[in-house]
Design a protein around this motif. Sequence first.
Motif, mmCIF file in Angstrom:
data_model
loop_
_atom_site.group_PDB
_atom_site.id
_atom_site.type_symbol
_atom_site.label_atom_id
_atom_site.label_comp_id
_atom_site.label_asym_id
_atom_site.label_seq_id
_atom_site.Cartn_x
_atom_site.Cartn_y
_atom_site.Cartn_z
ATOM 1 N N GLU A 2 59.245 -29.953 -39.136
ATOM 2 C CA GLU A 2 58.765 -30.685 -37.888
ATOM 3 C C GLU A 2 57.302 -30.222 -37.807
ATOM 4 N N ARG A 3 57.379 -28.645 -37.509
ATOM 5 C CA ARG A 3 55.812 -28.167 -37.371
ATOM 6 C C ARG A 3 54.881 -28.169 -38.378
ATOM 7 N N LEU A 4 56.114 -28.282 -39.490
ATOM 8 C CA LEU A 4 54.863 -28.341 -40.869
ATOM 9 C C LEU A 4 54.214 -30.052 -41.138
ATOM 10 N N LYS A 35 48.992 -35.698 -42.963
ATOM 11 C CA LYS A 35 48.445 -37.207 -42.721
ATOM 12 C C LYS A 35 48.370 -38.361 -42.478
ATOM 13 N N GLU A 36 50.248 -38.400 -42.477
ATOM 14 C CA GLU A 36 50.666 -39.082 -41.546
ATOM 15 C C GLU A 36 50.294 -39.270 -39.931
ATOM 16 N N ASN A 37 50.752 -37.967 -40.048
ATOM 17 C CA ASN A 37 50.795 -37.522 -38.240
ATOM 18 C C ASN A 37 49.720 -37.680 -37.096
ATOM 19 N N LEU A 38 48.227 -37.783 -38.086
ATOM 20 C CA LEU A 38 47.701 -37.723 -37.538
ATOM 21 C C LEU A 38 46.626 -39.122 -37.910
ATOM 22 N N GLN A 63 40.014 -46.456 -36.863
ATOM 23 C CA GLN A 63 40.922 -45.095 -37.590
ATOM 24 C C GLN A 63 40.219 -44.302 -38.044
ATOM 25 N N THR A 64 39.736 -44.940 -39.477
ATOM 26 C CA THR A 64 39.887 -44.845 -40.451
ATOM 27 C C THR A 64 39.230 -43.540 -40.610
ATOM 28 N N GLU A 65 37.767 -44.052 -39.909
ATOM 29 C CA GLU A 65 36.525 -42.349 -39.471
ATOM 30 C C GLU A 65 37.247 -41.538 -38.737
ATOM 31 N N LEU A 66 37.923 -41.781 -38.077
ATOM 32 C CA LEU A 66 38.833 -40.921 -36.729
ATOM 33 C C LEU A 66 39.607 -39.720 -37.439
ATOM 34 N N VAL A 67 40.624 -40.551 -38.412
ATOM 35 C CA VAL A 67 41.651 -39.797 -39.297
ATOM 36 C C VAL A 67 40.994 -38.963 -40.602
ATOM 37 N N GLU A 68 39.197 -39.135 -40.753
ATOM 38 C CA GLU A 68 38.960 -38.451 -41.741
ATOM 39 C C GLU A 68 38.174 -37.168 -41.421
ATOM 40 N N GLY A 123 46.730 -36.838 -25.896
ATOM 41 C CA GLY A 123 46.379 -36.846 -27.338
ATOM 42 C C GLY A 123 46.874 -35.746 -28.270
ATOM 43 N N ALA A 124 46.694 -34.239 -27.086
ATOM 44 C CA ALA A 124 47.644 -32.993 -27.496
ATOM 45 C C ALA A 124 49.013 -32.859 -27.723
ATOM 46 N N LYS A 125 49.757 -33.379 -26.763
ATOM 47 C CA LYS A 125 50.711 -33.587 -26.817
ATOM 48 C C LYS A 125 50.992 -34.439 -28.988
ATOM 49 N N ILE A 126 50.203 -35.186 -28.574
ATOM 50 C CA ILE A 126 51.007 -36.210 -30.187
ATOM 51 C C ILE A 126 50.168 -35.143 -31.348
ATOM 52 N N LEU A 127 49.556 -33.933 -31.061
ATOM 53 C CA LEU A 127 49.510 -33.514 -32.552
ATOM 54 C C LEU A 127 50.254 -32.377 -32.446
ATOM 55 N N GLY A 128 52.091 -32.093 -31.257
ATOM 56 C CA GLY A 128 53.062 -31.072 -31.204
ATOM 57 C C GLY A 128 52.527 -29.818 -30.097
ATOM 58 N N ALA A 129 51.737 -30.027 -29.464
ATOM 59 C CA ALA A 129 50.628 -29.298 -28.486
ATOM 60 C C ALA A 129 51.986 -29.352 -27.697
ATOM 61 N N GLU A 130 51.906 -27.707 -26.632
ATOM 62 C CA GLU A 130 52.821 -28.256 -25.690
ATOM 63 C C GLU A 130 51.318 -27.701 -24.613
ATOM 64 N N VAL A 131 52.037 -28.658 -23.865
ATOM 65 C CA VAL A 131 50.489 -29.131 -22.606
ATOM 66 C C VAL A 131 51.342 -28.010 -21.296
ATOM 67 N N LYS A 132 50.736 -27.472 -20.663
ATOM 68 C CA LYS A 132 50.348 -27.177 -19.530
ATOM 69 C C LYS A 132 49.280 -27.784 -18.206
ATOM 70 N N ASP A 133 49.636 -28.663 -17.760
ATOM 71 C CA ASP A 133 48.746 -29.961 -16.182
ATOM 72 C C ASP A 133 48.464 -29.010 -15.211
#
Length: 585
Positions: free
Chosen positions: A32-34, A39-42, A141-146, A186-196
Amino acid sequence: MYVLISNNFLLLKASQTALRTVSQHARNFYFERLKMFSKENLINAAAQGEKYVNSNSFKFTIQYGTAGFRERAEKLPHVLYRMGLLAALRASVKRAAVGVMITASHNPEEDNGVKLCDPQGEMLEPEWEVIATEIANAKNQTELVELLTAVVSRNSLEDAAQSPFVFVGRDTRSSSPSLADAAIEGAKILGAEVKDIGIVSTPILHFVVASRNASGELGKPTEEGYFYRITSAFERLKEMENLPRDNGNYKSELNFDGANGVGAQKMAKFNEMLKQWLNVTMYNTGEGRLNFSCGADFVKVRQCIPEGVKLFVDKRGVSVDGDADRIVYFYTDSSNQFHLLDGDKIATLVAGHLMDLVAASKLKLNLGLVQTAYANGSSTEYISKTLKVPVACVPTGVKHLHHKALEFDIGVYFEANGHGTVIYSQKSTNLIKQAVEDTNLGETENKAAQKLLLFGELINQTVGDALSDLLLVETILHAKGWSIADWDTAYTDLPSRQLKVTVKDRNVVTTTDAERKCVLPEKLQDKIDATVALYEKGRAFVRPSGTEDVVRVYAEASSKSQADCLADEVARAVYDLAGGTGGRP
């Protein structure tokens, strides 16, 4: 015997099954971390962020500067989401916690902004400021993913196996909660643990990030840990001095202007914890508009008492800004004349006191003060010639000051606007601790070393912190027995004037020598030098704005009228030689 063997066999089989299950969970977690930065997740992350994009999102270009991004709040949702993505990437690259702070500092309430905080509590490094700007301005989106893919590839994050950790804090603006939500998503969707961590001053966010990465050296990585560290040091310094609450000309009463922001909330907590030593009357605590006719920037620019604050003769007043990282002092004298004690005055007070302690401790520590060209000439002369503290000058911007301060064993830096702190190197901290523990050291040397150590804990070394700086100033004034007037008369600022000239292209102006000398256009510096020579104690410089097509002019001289005239003449030279537009100054 058979039953026993059978039971043992069954237990063994159960253990093997459990181990296989745990192992499978571990493998699943790893894979999951991998996928975190695949690219798919981005692509998925970019697609999810589309809900934060509106018709006005790309009608402007936004640039990450020393203060991060700042704009009207309604223009920022997509920027905040993308900075959440970037924070997750940054935390993975650094293999440490990072921070996201939602604030526009001293800007009007309708504005907002965001800045990223690096692992040691420092500001984002310049290379990543460029990356942040590119990602924020990606048109689709395309530019952002790149752009995201390039960051992943350049930093070999394809096989990142550890969840990134991101702290998120915000100021009191009404727009901050929704913008914080965008960054968190945004942080969570890339797998980050977030502390608000909710509503905090910018310096608290920086402290919490640094504390988590310091493995307990700074205390708990929480707001409570921040208050505990600073108040403990403050009280221990007071106990070491063993002086009455009101010492000499120093009185414990203080009027505090909170700019109707987060600084008021956090100062109220300090006030309650330290009421044995300070009597703070609070103004602009949230009943009015944020930064409107109050706050450090208003007082510095307008040179007047903030709205709603009542002052008696020679009583200290202090203002902080909307996110509590700037501080200025002020008072009125018996003639009802207003006096401002800005970052220059704070820097000289702090550097002079710490230099005295270094001398008393007999430790071989290199202490220096870092300023910009905007520092008043009188402060530079006083600190270098009277206090004998080395002075370095750097280009405008906190990141330049902070970086230069790191070159000293103890580096003091303050901008004239009141943003500043003190940084102890690891070498100096180790030497001071050794001196404190040295039983053969004399009492005077040992006590001075103890105070130096406690000042290092009282100061928020990660970034300029208005509330930590306030307690720092109060501790020094109390120890000296000084009133604010005593402090003010240590040296007298030269009158100064600042102007700006609108030009066709600010890039035609380039500078050197920490922005004190103009390289281009040709002949402009010659004209400035010739003009300055006509004024007693004259000094002037010009520098292009970093955000708009204007050239900023600074001038000082022995009298206000001369400073005004010098500024006007330099402004006309800029207009004539650098492509001025509109009416000639």
